[in-house]
Design a protein around this motif. Sequence first.
Motif, PDB file in Angstrom:
ATOM      1  N   SER A   1       0.854  -1.184   0.000  1.00  7.52           N
ATOM      2  CA  SER A   1       0.000   0.000   0.000  1.00  7.52           C
ATOM      3  C   SER A   1       0.893   1.239   0.000  1.00  7.52           C
ATOM      4  O   SER A   1       2.073   1.172   0.342  1.00  7.52           O
ATOM      5  CB  SER A   1      -0.938  -0.003   1.200  1.00  7.52           C
ATOM      6  N   PHE A   2       0.306   2.366  -0.401  1.00 12.37           N
ATOM      7  CA  PHE A   2       1.077   3.599  -0.470  1.00 12.37           C
ATOM      8  C   PHE A   2       0.130   4.773  -0.287  1.00 12.37           C
ATOM      9  O   PHE A   2      -1.072   4.652  -0.467  1.00 12.37           O
ATOM     10  CB  PHE A   2       1.822   3.704  -1.812  1.00 12.37           C
ATOM     11  N   ALA A   3       0.702   5.914   0.076  1.00 10.36           N
ATOM     12  CA  ALA A   3      -0.085   7.147   0.159  1.00 10.36           C
ATOM     13  C   ALA A   3      -0.085   7.770  -1.229  1.00 10.36           C
ATOM     14  O   ALA A   3       0.956   7.872  -1.882  1.00 10.36           O
ATOM     15  CB  ALA A   3       0.517   8.093   1.177  1.00 10.36           C
ATOM     16  N   PHE A   4      -1.285   8.159  -1.686  1.00 13.52           N
ATOM     17  CA  PHE A   4      -1.363   8.749  -3.021  1.00 13.52           C
ATOM     18  C   PHE A   4      -0.544  10.034  -3.030  1.00 13.52           C
ATOM     19  O   PHE A   4      -0.697  10.872  -2.149  1.00 13.52           O
ATOM     20  CB  PHE A   4      -2.821   9.030  -3.401  1.00 13.52           C
ATOM     21  N   PRO A   5       0.342  10.170  -4.010  1.00  6.75           N
ATOM     22  CA  PRO A   5       1.229  11.340  -4.023  1.00  6.75           C
ATOM     23  C   PRO A   5       0.441  12.628  -4.220  1.00  6.75           C
ATOM     24  O   PRO A   5      -0.479  12.697  -5.026  1.00  6.75           O
ATOM     25  CB  PRO A   5       2.172  11.079  -5.186  1.00  6.75           C
ATOM     26  N   GLY A   6       0.843  13.643  -3.474  1.00  5.25           N
ATOM     27  CA  GLY A   6       0.205  14.947  -3.596  1.00  5.25           C
ATOM     28  C   GLY A   6       1.217  15.945  -4.129  1.00  5.25           C
ATOM     29  O   GLY A   6       2.417  15.839  -3.885  1.00  5.25           O
ATOM     30  N   GLY A   7       0.761  16.915  -4.887  1.00  8.20           N
ATOM     31  CA  GLY A   7       1.650  17.928  -5.440  1.00  8.20           C
ATOM     32  C   GLY A   7       1.992  18.980  -4.397  1.00  8.20           C
ATOM     33  O   GLY A   7       1.349  19.112  -3.361  1.00  8.20           O
ATOM     34  N   SER A   8       3.006  19.739  -4.662  1.00  7.38           N
ATOM     35  CA  SER A   8       3.387  20.825  -3.762  1.00  7.38           C
ATOM     36  C   SER A   8       2.430  21.986  -3.942  1.00  7.38           C
ATOM     37  O   SER A   8       1.684  22.059  -4.914  1.00  7.38           O
ATOM     38  CB  SER A   8       4.820  21.270  -4.055  1.00  7.38           C
ATOM     39  N   ALA A   9       2.437  22.908  -3.024  1.00 10.33           N
ATOM     40  CA  ALA A   9       1.511  24.038  -3.061  1.00 10.33           C
ATOM     41  C   ALA A   9       1.727  24.887  -4.301  1.00 10.33           C
ATOM     42  O   ALA A   9       0.813  25.501  -4.807  1.00 10.33           O
ATOM     43  CB  ALA A   9       1.664  24.889  -1.804  1.00 10.33           C
TER      44      ALA A   9
ATOM     45  N   TRP B   1      -3.713   3.992  -0.689  1.00 15.63           N
ATOM     46  CA  TRP B   1      -4.052   3.182  -1.850  1.00 15.63           C
ATOM     47  C   TRP B   1      -3.334   1.849  -1.757  1.00 15.63           C
ATOM     48  O   TRP B   1      -2.318   1.718  -1.083  1.00 15.63           O
ATOM     49  CB  TRP B   1      -3.649   3.911  -3.149  1.00 15.63           C
ATOM     50  N   ARG B   2      -3.877   0.851  -2.436  1.00 18.84           N
ATOM     51  CA  ARG B   2      -3.256  -0.470  -2.439  1.00 18.84           C
ATOM     52  C   ARG B   2      -3.127  -0.924  -3.888  1.00 18.84           C
ATOM     53  O   ARG B   2      -4.078  -0.826  -4.670  1.00 18.84           O
ATOM     54  CB  ARG B   2      -4.121  -1.447  -1.642  1.00 18.84           C
ATOM     55  N   ALA B   3      -1.946  -1.445  -4.243  1.00 17.38           N
ATOM     56  CA  ALA B   3      -1.684  -1.922  -5.605  1.00 17.38           C
ATOM     57  C   ALA B   3      -1.702  -3.452  -5.613  1.00 17.38           C
ATOM     58  O   ALA B   3      -1.200  -4.087  -4.689  1.00 17.38           O
ATOM     59  CB  ALA B   3      -0.337  -1.417  -6.097  1.00 17.38           C
ATOM     60  N   MET B   4      -2.288  -4.018  -6.656  1.00 19.12           N
ATOM     61  CA  MET B   4      -2.302  -5.476  -6.813  1.00 19.12           C
ATOM     62  C   MET B   4      -0.949  -5.916  -7.366  1.00 19.12           C
ATOM     63  O   MET B   4      -0.477  -5.357  -8.371  1.00 19.12           O
ATOM     64  CB  MET B   4      -3.418  -5.922  -7.763  1.00 19.12           C
ATOM     65  N   PRO B   5      -0.293  -6.890  -6.752  1.00 21.91           N
ATOM     66  CA  PRO B   5       1.061  -7.279  -7.173  1.00 21.91           C
ATOM     67  C   PRO B   5       1.135  -7.815  -8.605  1.00 21.91           C
ATOM     68  O   PRO B   5       2.068  -7.512  -9.328  1.00 21.91           O
ATOM     69  CB  PRO B   5       1.450  -8.361  -6.173  1.00 21.91           C
TER      70      PRO B   5
END
Length: 183
Positions: free
Chosen positions: A108-116, A144-148
């Motif tokens: 799983s990972f945190a969905f990337p967010g853009g800078s301000a 989020w979770r990715a399927m391997p």
Amino acid sequence: MAPPAPAGAAAVPDELAPGPGREAKHQCAGARLLSLAVQAAVMAAALAIFVLFAAASALLLLVLVLAARAFRHHRGSRYRVPSLDPSSPSPPPLRAGLSPADIGRLPSFAFPGGSAGAGDESASASSSYSCAVCLEAARAGERWRAMPACTHAFHAACVDRWLARTPACPVCRAAVAIPVPMS
């Protein structure tokens, strides 16, 4: 008509008098009797056909009811509806999906967010991704979770509920392979 009787003779009724009038009356009575017999036979045949169809319909209904009860009481049915009666014994639920421990091992990972300062670019990048389970757009910082096997990604909460029931990717139906930790 019969000829007039002589003056000294007693009058004889028409039914007893010989001649063509008596035979015609017997023929008319015979035709009526035959007509009544034919009508009775037709009515009896119609009644017999009705009873036959009613019995066949009742037998078919009985077969359908018994078949429905057999399917409803089939223990291993995939589509079994749970009973709402608390006193009835319910079989243990069938476990077809992944266990919570196996789901926890998926990446799983945190969905990337853009800078301000990125502004429009990060908003358009996150809006182009959506979870195929809940159909909501991705937002920065969500888990989020990715399927391997296929690398499709979903909200972790959405896909975890899916995987608890079905061990396959919601999009491509590829089997979810659980990564084995290296010792």
